[in-house]
Design a protein around this motif. Structure first.
Motif, short mmCIF file in Angstrom:
data_model
loop_
_atom_site.label_atom_id
_atom_site.label_comp_id
_atom_site.label_asym_id
_atom_site.label_seq_id
_atom_site.Cartn_x
_atom_site.Cartn_y
_atom_site.Cartn_z
N LEU A 1 0.84 -1.20 0.00
CA LEU A 1 0.00 0.00 0.00
C LEU A 1 0.87 1.24 0.00
CD1 LEU A 1 -2.56 -1.18 2.70
CD2 LEU A 1 -2.87 -1.20 0.22
N LYS A 2 0.31 2.36 -0.45
CA LYS A 2 1.06 3.62 -0.51
C LYS A 2 0.25 4.74 0.13
CE LYS A 2 3.78 2.35 -4.41
NZ LYS A 2 3.67 1.80 -5.66
N PRO A 3 0.16 4.74 1.46
CA PRO A 3 -0.61 5.80 2.11
C PRO A 3 0.03 7.16 1.86
CG PRO A 3 0.64 4.56 3.73
CD PRO A 3 0.81 3.87 2.42
N GLU A 4 -0.80 8.15 1.55
CA GLU A 4 -0.28 9.47 1.22
C GLU A 4 -0.78 10.56 2.14
OE1 GLU A 4 -0.43 10.67 -2.83
OE2 GLU A 4 -0.06 8.65 -3.54
N ILE A 5 -1.99 10.41 2.64
CA ILE A 5 -2.61 11.49 3.40
C ILE A 5 -3.63 10.90 4.37
CG2 ILE A 5 -4.48 11.89 1.73
CD1 ILE A 5 -3.94 14.91 2.09
N THR A 6 -3.84 11.60 5.47
CA THR A 6 -4.83 11.19 6.46
C THR A 6 -5.77 12.35 6.71
OG1 THR A 6 -3.29 9.66 7.53
CG2 THR A 6 -5.15 10.40 8.85
N PHE A 7 -7.04 12.04 6.83
CA PHE A 7 -8.05 13.05 7.18
C PHE A 7 -8.71 12.63 8.49
CE2 PHE A 7 -7.67 13.40 2.60
CZ PHE A 7 -7.56 14.77 2.44
N VAL A 8 -8.98 13.61 9.34
CA VAL A 8 -9.67 13.37 10.60
C VAL A 8 -11.01 14.10 10.53
CG1 VAL A 8 -9.60 13.66 13.11
CG2 VAL A 8 -7.48 13.24 11.85
N LEU A 9 -12.09 13.39 10.85
CA LEU A 9 -13.42 14.00 10.85
C LEU A 9 -14.23 13.38 11.98
CD1 LEU A 9 -15.60 12.34 8.20
CD2 LEU A 9 -13.15 12.10 8.01
N TRP A 10 -15.39 13.96 12.24
CA TRP A 10 -16.26 13.41 13.28
C TRP A 10 -16.74 12.03 12.85
CZ3 TRP A 10 -15.44 15.69 17.53
CH2 TRP A 10 -15.26 17.08 17.59
N VAL A 11 -16.73 11.09 13.77
CA VAL A 11 -17.07 9.70 13.46
C VAL A 11 -18.49 9.58 12.90
CG1 VAL A 11 -17.86 9.01 15.75
CG2 VAL A 11 -16.78 7.33 14.28
N HIS A 12 -19.42 10.40 13.35
CA HIS A 12 -20.80 10.30 12.85
C HIS A 12 -20.93 10.79 11.40
CE1 HIS A 12 -20.81 14.50 14.34
NE2 HIS A 12 -21.66 14.69 13.36
N GLU A 13 -19.93 11.47 10.87
CA GLU A 13 -19.95 11.94 9.48
C GLU A 13 -19.56 10.84 8.50
OE1 GLU A 13 -20.69 14.91 8.06
OE2 GLU A 13 -21.20 15.86 9.95
N TYR A 14 -18.86 9.81 8.98
CA TYR A 14 -18.36 8.76 8.09
C TYR A 14 -19.32 7.58 8.07
CZ TYR A 14 -15.23 5.28 6.08
OH TYR A 14 -14.68 4.31 5.28
N LYS A 15 -19.75 7.19 6.87
CA LYS A 15 -20.73 6.12 6.71
C LYS A 15 -20.15 4.91 5.96
CE LYS A 15 -23.99 8.87 8.32
NZ LYS A 15 -23.95 9.06 9.72
N GLY A 16 -18.85 4.71 6.07
CA GLY A 16 -18.22 3.54 5.44
C GLY A 16 -17.86 3.73 3.97
N GLU A 17 -17.80 4.96 3.51
CA GLU A 17 -17.46 5.20 2.10
C GLU A 17 -16.05 4.68 1.79
OE1 GLU A 17 -20.39 8.47 3.28
OE2 GLU A 17 -18.65 7.52 4.20
N PRO A 18 -15.87 4.06 0.62
CA PRO A 18 -14.55 3.52 0.26
C PRO A 18 -13.60 4.53 -0.38
CG PRO A 18 -16.14 2.88 -1.39
CD PRO A 18 -16.90 3.63 -0.33
N LYS A 19 -14.12 5.68 -0.79
CA LYS A 19 -13.31 6.68 -1.49
C LYS A 19 -13.63 8.07 -0.99
CE LYS A 19 -13.40 4.16 -5.91
NZ LYS A 19 -13.71 4.30 -7.33
N LEU A 20 -12.71 9.00 -1.27
CA LEU A 20 -12.99 10.40 -1.04
C LEU A 20 -12.26 11.24 -2.06
CD1 LEU A 20 -10.44 12.08 0.45
CD2 LEU A 20 -11.16 10.73 2.38
N GLU A 21 -12.71 12.47 -2.22
CA GLU A 21 -12.09 13.39 -3.16
C GLU A 21 -11.64 14.63 -2.40
OE1 GLU A 21 -13.87 15.99 -6.66
OE2 GLU A 21 -13.88 13.84 -7.15
N TYR A 22 -10.41 15.07 -2.70
CA TYR A 22 -9.86 16.26 -2.07
C TYR A 22 -9.03 17.00 -3.10
CZ TYR A 22 -6.96 19.18 0.95
OH TYR A 22 -6.31 20.24 1.52
N GLU A 23 -9.35 18.25 -3.31
CA GLU A 23 -8.65 19.12 -4.26
C GLU A 23 -8.48 18.46 -5.63
OE1 GLU A 23 -5.04 20.52 -2.36
OE2 GLU A 23 -6.19 22.03 -1.24
N GLY A 24 -9.55 17.85 -6.12
CA GLY A 24 -9.55 17.27 -7.46
C GLY A 24 -8.94 15.89 -7.59
N LYS A 25 -8.40 15.33 -6.51
CA LYS A 25 -7.82 13.99 -6.55
C LYS A 25 -8.76 13.02 -5.85
CE LYS A 25 -2.81 14.54 -6.48
NZ LYS A 25 -1.60 14.28 -5.68
N THR A 26 -8.89 11.83 -6.43
CA THR A 26 -9.69 10.79 -5.81
C THR A 26 -8.76 9.85 -5.05
OG1 THR A 26 -11.35 10.92 -7.55
CG2 THR A 26 -11.33 8.91 -6.22
#
Length: 100
Positions: free
Chosen positions: A51-76
């Motif tokens: 694996l090649k981890p690049e970045i970590t995001f921290v958010l409130w646990v109730h905001e996360y619903k098990g999504e497998p992907k996210l987008e940030y500044e145009g990158k998936t």
């Protein structure tokens, strides 16, 4: 904690067309998060597993619903690890999805 980055959490579902091809459907949901670097030890341990981890995001646990992907500044990004913390937040460790 400063949730000053905007991310789109991406839920993925698959449907089939009339000849059986799978079609990816995505639904985005916007939320705020704190952007953090991947810890050095985590980076090297994940590298050994391919694996090649690049970045970590921290958010409130109730905001996360098990999504497998996210987008940030145009990158998936693909979410490769989650870690629920005691302060009711969750860390999402991500790698860039290449080739698509």
């Amino acid at each position: 904690m400063r949730f000053d980055s905007v991310i789109d959490l991406i839920q993925v579902t698959y449907t089939e067309d009339e000849i059986g091809n799978q079609i990816e459907d995505t639904e985005k949901r916007q939320t705020f998060a704190e952007k953090k670097s991947v810890r050095q030890s985590e980076f090297y341990q994940a590298s050994m597993a391919g694996l090649k981890p690049e970045i970590t995001f921290v958010l409130w646990v109730h905001e996360y619903k098990g999504e497998p992907k996210l987008e940030y500044e145009g990158k998936t990004y693909t979410i490769i690890r989650t870690y629920e913390r005691k302060d009711k937040t969750i860390e999402l460790t991500c790698e860039v999805k290449t080739g698509g």
